[in-house]
Scaffold this active site. Structure first.
Site, short mmCIF file in Angstrom:
data_model
loop_
_atom_site.label_atom_id
_atom_site.label_comp_id
_atom_site.label_asym_id
_atom_site.label_seq_id
_atom_site.Cartn_x
_atom_site.Cartn_y
_atom_site.Cartn_z
N HIS A 156 1.70 6.86 -1.85
CA HIS A 156 0.37 6.53 -2.37
C HIS A 156 -0.34 5.48 -1.52
CE1 HIS A 156 0.62 8.71 -6.29
NE2 HIS A 156 1.91 8.62 -6.02
N ASP A 364 -6.47 0.57 2.40
CA ASP A 364 -6.10 1.15 1.11
C ASP A 364 -5.68 2.60 1.30
OD1 ASP A 364 -5.70 1.01 -1.62
OD2 ASP A 364 -7.68 0.19 -2.03
#
Length: 455
Positions: A156, A364
């Site tokens: 992730h 991110d």
């Protein structure tokens, strides 16, 4: 139909008090698949204890199984290797990365315990799906336990470039363990390319057709598969009574001023000091707009046991106090800085009230706040998303105003442009992003990954 076995650090299955399950997109997607196939979600309970036996519970048609970890395990596996070694390194923060042998030992030890405890509950035809950086070697350890099932892994967070990853002691051993999986998924093409670069340059791997990667005698499929949100449900939530009440409260408190909103877990990867600096530069560069806007920054604390997280909280408190002291007036405060979390329905209402969504992480894996902001907007008068070009979401939401979060001038100019943007342009940009958020939602993500895993 094969049963799905999900393994992650923490479990987001339904609980006794919330049979609908956690409301986040990941939980919605996985809980639906688990309920359909009578699967099980395994993970850490979040509690400490010497007995790491699994505790099973079934609510809302979904079975979960959690176990406690000892204080030493939490310190070495979770606070240590996961969040003081892998997390900063994978977010390109080598200067914050701590290399401790005890951390690495605790990480493998806890993963081995997970493998030993879960192995007896994996049936012959089960699909196994392991999630995130806490569990990278788990597939390899399950193979050692005799598991021959199809096993997939999804990361992730970002995958770092080779020149950073080689700073990790035993980096090759960690990557070799990933070849125990059948499918490895990444959020973006950039993170996938970084993984393939490491494999080909450090391990002599070969890239083949159909996303295959071969090292020695083992071939896996490595894919880019960006996660989404539960868009339809989130749009309904944004139009629901709780969100509308939150929107009205925010509009009333704004007294005609334009709201700029940021919602981030308190983490150095989110670029919050840089965001405050960019907003301060806007106040300096556009003094005529000072009393016409305000920044609401919601930043729930996290990982308070790690010193770098305590440091960033202290820094942000100092910065917000200084900026407010320098620019505030008797009837206006430029920054409302809040260290607490809110229900997602409340956040949906705040997003809709905001003229600007300010999402500026330094790095991110994806960033679902950006997608939630888009989904929450009114189609007739949407706000403007300002998005870091270093967020994984930037590859899909390219109609946002993309900025370099390290540049205060870049952020300042983007805020000015967003405030001046005509409604027709705002609608055009929003529609393109909303179409993507709708088409590639979290259900699309789940189906795409599992289709590859079962192929």
């Amino acid at each position: 139909m094969s049963r799905l076995i999900v393994i992650s650090n923490r479990v987001q299955a339904p609980t006794e008090n919330e049979t609908g399950g956690a409301q986040g997109g990941l939980a919605v997607a996985l809980n639906a698949a688990l309920a359909e196939g009578e699967g099980i979600w395994f993970g850490w309970s979040g509690d400490t204890g010497e007995d790491n036996s699994l505790r099973f519970a079934t609510y809302g048609g979904v079975t979960s199984a959690v176990m406690d970890l000892s204080e030493q395990d939490v310190d070495e596996y979770y606070n240590g290797y996961a969040n003081r070694t892998l997390w900063p390194l994978f977010h390109f923060r080598l200067g914050l990365t701590e290399f401790e042998r005890d951390f690495a030992g605790g990480y493998e030890r806890v993963n081995r315990v997970f493998a030993e405890r879960i192995r007896p509950h994996i049936a012959e035809d089960d699909l196994v799906w392991v999630h995130d950086y806490h569990m990278i070697p788990l597939g390899w350890l399950l193979r050692q336990q005799g598991v021959t099932n199809r096993i997939g892994f999804f990361l992730h967070i970002p995958w770092p470039p080779t020149r950073l990853l080689v700073a990790l002691p035993d980096h090759r051993r960690l990557v070799e363990s990933m070849f125990a999986y059948d499918v490895v998924g990444f959020q973006t093409e950039e993170w996938l390319e970084s993984f393939c670069h490491y494999v080909t340059h450090e391990m002599g791997g070969v890239l083949g057709d159909d996303d295959t990667v071969t090292v020695g005698g083992r071939t896996i499929r490595a894919i880019a598969c960006p996660i989404g949100i539960e868009t339809k449900d989130f749009v309904e939530m944004a139009n629901g009574p709780e969100a509308r009440a939150a929107q009205m409260r925010q509009l009333e408190s704004a007294v005609g001023r334009s709201l700029i909103v940021g919602v981030d877990r308190l983490d150095y990867s989110k670029g919050l000091p840089e965001r405050f600096a960019g907003y301060e530069r806007f106040l300096q560069n556009y003094p005529d707009r000072q009393a016409l806007v305000y920044l609401l920054q919601i930043a729930p604390p996290s990982r308070s046991a790690v010193q770098s997280y305590r440091d960033i909280r202290a820094n942000l408190e100092q910065m917000s106090g200084r900026i407010n002291g320098a620019y505030a007036d008797t009837d206006w405060v430029p920054i409302r800085y809040v260290n607490r979390g809110y229900p997602r329905a409340t956040l949906a209402g705040i997003y809709r009230a905001a003229r600007i969504g300010l999402v500026t992480p330094l790095r991110d894996g994806m960033n679902l706040v950006a997608k939630e902001y888009v989904a929450a907007q009114s189609p007739h008068d949407p706000g403007v998303l300002i998005l870091s070009r270093f967020a994984g979401a930037a590859a899909q939401l390219d109609q946002a105003l993309l900025v370099n979060p390290y540049s205060a001038e870049d952020v300042s100019d983007a805020i000015d442009k967003a405030l001046r943007m005509p409604k027709a342009e705002r609608i055009e940009r929003w529609q393109a992003m909303f179409d993507n958020v709708t088409a590639e939602d979290v259900i699309w993500w789940r189906r795409r990954f599992l289709d590859v895993l079962t192929a």
